[in-house]
Write an enzyme that holds these catalytic residues in place. Sequence first.
Site: not given
Ligand code: NAD
Ligand code: UDP
Length: 324
Positions: A154, A216, A283
């Site tokens: 990722y 945590g 992280p």
């Molecule tokens: P999500 O998993 O809910 O949505 C992702 C969508 O992309 C889904 O509908 C999935 O079916 C679709 N998808 C995955 N692979 C695909 C492919 N190869 N072709 C077509 N569709 C595909 O995630 P989200 O939280 O809505 O995230 C959306 C975007 O924002 C992502 O690119 C993610 O990396 C980015 N992002 C989200 C967060 C967050 O906290 N939500 C943080 C950082 C970045």
């Molecule tokens: N985490 C946790 N319990 C859970 C899910 C996540 O303690 O049931 C922690 C995880 O280890 C991380 C933080 O929560 O430190 C955020 O995790 P998340 O998967 O939401 O996002 P990301 O690590 O990508 O920021």
Amino acid sequence: MAIKRLDRLRRKRILVTGGAGFLGSHLIDRLIARGDAVLCVDNFFTGTRDNLAHHAPGGQLEIMRHDITFPLYIEVDEIYNLACPASPIHYQHDPVQTTKTSVIGAINMLGLAKRLRARIFQSSTSEVYGNPLVHPQTEDYHGDVNPIGPRACYDEGKRCAETLFFDYRRQHGLDIKVARIFNTYGPRMQADDGRVVSNFIVQALTGQPITIYGTGKQTRSFCYVDDLIEAFLRIMDLPEDVSGPINIGNPGEFSMLELAELVIELTGSKAGIVFKPAVLDDPAQRRPDITQAKDRLGWEPKVALRDGLGATIAYFDQHLRARS
Ligand code: NAD
Ligand code: UDP
């Protein structure tokens, strides 16, 4: 009749990849509300048609099942590239496909934008900073990412996508916008999504102990989805010479223990907390420096964690009741 037809011709036609996901579906709601026509492209890996079911069939929204790792030939005015699983559990399920989605998907969407001379938005992530040595994270920090760890599919995929976006700008003069999104939460996260906010809320509402990975003490900064989508629209409206990357997130920083305690307080859960082993490459801390977002977009988040959690708990409460 003629006026209606003209309105339809004047509408912007916007492609949202990943539009059936959590963020994509909220973005589509805003685009439709302002009158645009939207083409949602999604392979439904983590997204669902239910997230868009409230839009009238045959209206401004068209939905296409398509995987962005394959080329797409369509006509649109603007592109938001959101397709990519965002939950660690989901993006680690098929890590090769995750990298393909970020990298080959970016090449396909940039190629489409180049042919159409369309403005294109990339949903990048705070994960490009990895386990950050600079705190809070500013956009000029280059990050500390383990290139061979379980999160690399990722993190490195998203880093390479940023490289491609900026090379398409330099090499082909493309109008690109790049947002680095920090942890965002809200209604329409999947109950089994695996991310911390949905996990904690679902556990608390179903009487299970809240699972904390590690001590945590690790921190995250949580942005409510409505705040985030407002920033997306403002970034897309920036002048052509401003591409970002721009951090978007809520600078309030909380440990996972603090988050668990807040969820317990707001749900009234009696099931307590259980500690599980720490996950690899997790992280230790994360908080956005949002100076650029404030200066360039006039944006800062408005929804406090307590309020956003309240709205998200209400959503999951209703959703889980409807399912049972
Ligand atoms: P999500 O998993 O809910 O949505 C992702 C969508 O992309 C889904 O509908 C999935 O079916 C679709 N998808 C995955 N692979 C695909 C492919 N190869 N072709 C077509 N569709 C595909 O995630 P989200 O939280 O809505 O995230 C959306 C975007 O924002 C992502 O690119 C993610 O990396 C980015 N992002 C989200 C967060 C967050 O906290 N939500 C943080 C950082 C970045
Ligand atoms: N985490 C946790 N319990 C859970 C899910 C996540 O303690 O049931 C922690 C995880 O280890 C991380 C933080 O929560 O430190 C955020 O995790 P998340 O998967 O939401 O996002 P990301 O690590 O990508 O920021």
